[in-house]
Scaffold this motif. Sequence first.
Motif, short mmCIF file in Angstrom:
data_model
loop_
_atom_site.label_atom_id
_atom_site.label_comp_id
_atom_site.label_asym_id
_atom_site.label_seq_id
_atom_site.Cartn_x
_atom_site.Cartn_y
_atom_site.Cartn_z
N LEU A 40 -4.93 4.93 8.21
CA LEU A 40 -6.17 4.56 7.54
C LEU A 40 -6.19 5.09 6.11
N LEU A 41 -5.82 6.34 5.93
CA LEU A 41 -5.79 6.94 4.60
C LEU A 41 -4.80 6.20 3.70
N ALA A 42 -3.62 5.89 4.20
CA ALA A 42 -2.62 5.18 3.40
C ALA A 42 -3.16 3.83 2.96
N GLY A 43 -3.81 3.11 3.86
CA GLY A 43 -4.39 1.81 3.51
C GLY A 43 -5.45 1.92 2.43
N GLN A 44 -6.29 2.94 2.54
CA GLN A 44 -7.34 3.14 1.53
C GLN A 44 -6.75 3.52 0.18
N SER A 88 3.84 4.48 -3.67
CA SER A 88 4.69 5.22 -2.74
C SER A 88 4.69 6.71 -3.08
N ARG A 89 4.79 7.01 -4.36
CA ARG A 89 4.80 8.41 -4.81
C ARG A 89 3.48 9.11 -4.46
N ALA A 90 2.36 8.43 -4.70
CA ALA A 90 1.05 9.03 -4.42
C ALA A 90 0.87 9.31 -2.93
N LEU A 91 1.32 8.39 -2.10
CA LEU A 91 1.20 8.59 -0.65
C LEU A 91 2.11 9.73 -0.19
N ASP A 138 5.77 3.08 4.35
CA ASP A 138 6.45 1.78 4.35
C ASP A 138 5.57 0.70 4.98
N ALA A 139 4.88 1.04 6.06
CA ALA A 139 4.00 0.07 6.72
C ALA A 139 2.84 -0.32 5.81
N ALA A 140 2.27 0.64 5.11
CA ALA A 140 1.15 0.36 4.21
C ALA A 140 1.60 -0.52 3.04
N LEU A 141 2.80 -0.26 2.52
CA LEU A 141 3.30 -1.06 1.40
C LEU A 141 3.78 -2.43 1.84
#
Length: 147
Positions: A35-39, A56-59, A70-73
């Motif tokens: 959830l956090l990655a998606g947001q 990617s760097r921020a996550l 990878d899933a979020a991107l």
Amino acid sequence: MVLRGYEKNAVRLDAGAIDDVIDDFCRRGYLDDTLLAGQLVTSGIERKGQGRVALSRALSQRGIPRDVIDAALDDVPDDDAERALEYARSKARAMSRLDGDTALRRLVGQLSRRGYNGSVAMTAAKSALAEASFGSSSSGVRFVDSD
């Protein structure tokens, strides 16, 4: 780790209390990396105009696992070139006082810092600056030195 160092009334939390807090946070959805990655991806794209590299760097800096990143991107459309051009257009107008080479260098730098790769940044910057008519006088008035 944070909870282990937390003290309340000069008393550290025991393992049971820490587990209770973590269970409560999981139940409320506070510790959901997906959830956090998606947001963060949505925010990075919509508000900051970031590219895949910066996202990617921020996550990763947030400690989100690579498979979640990878899933979020994967859910993000591959439109870095369009987003880079949109960002470059918004910045090109503000660079009207600069010569073309300086404006190009600065705009490519801004795009690169936002996580766009070199070729995408260069293409977007050149297109945006061409659209902004760099190198030509937009008013038709030319000033010359007179002796």
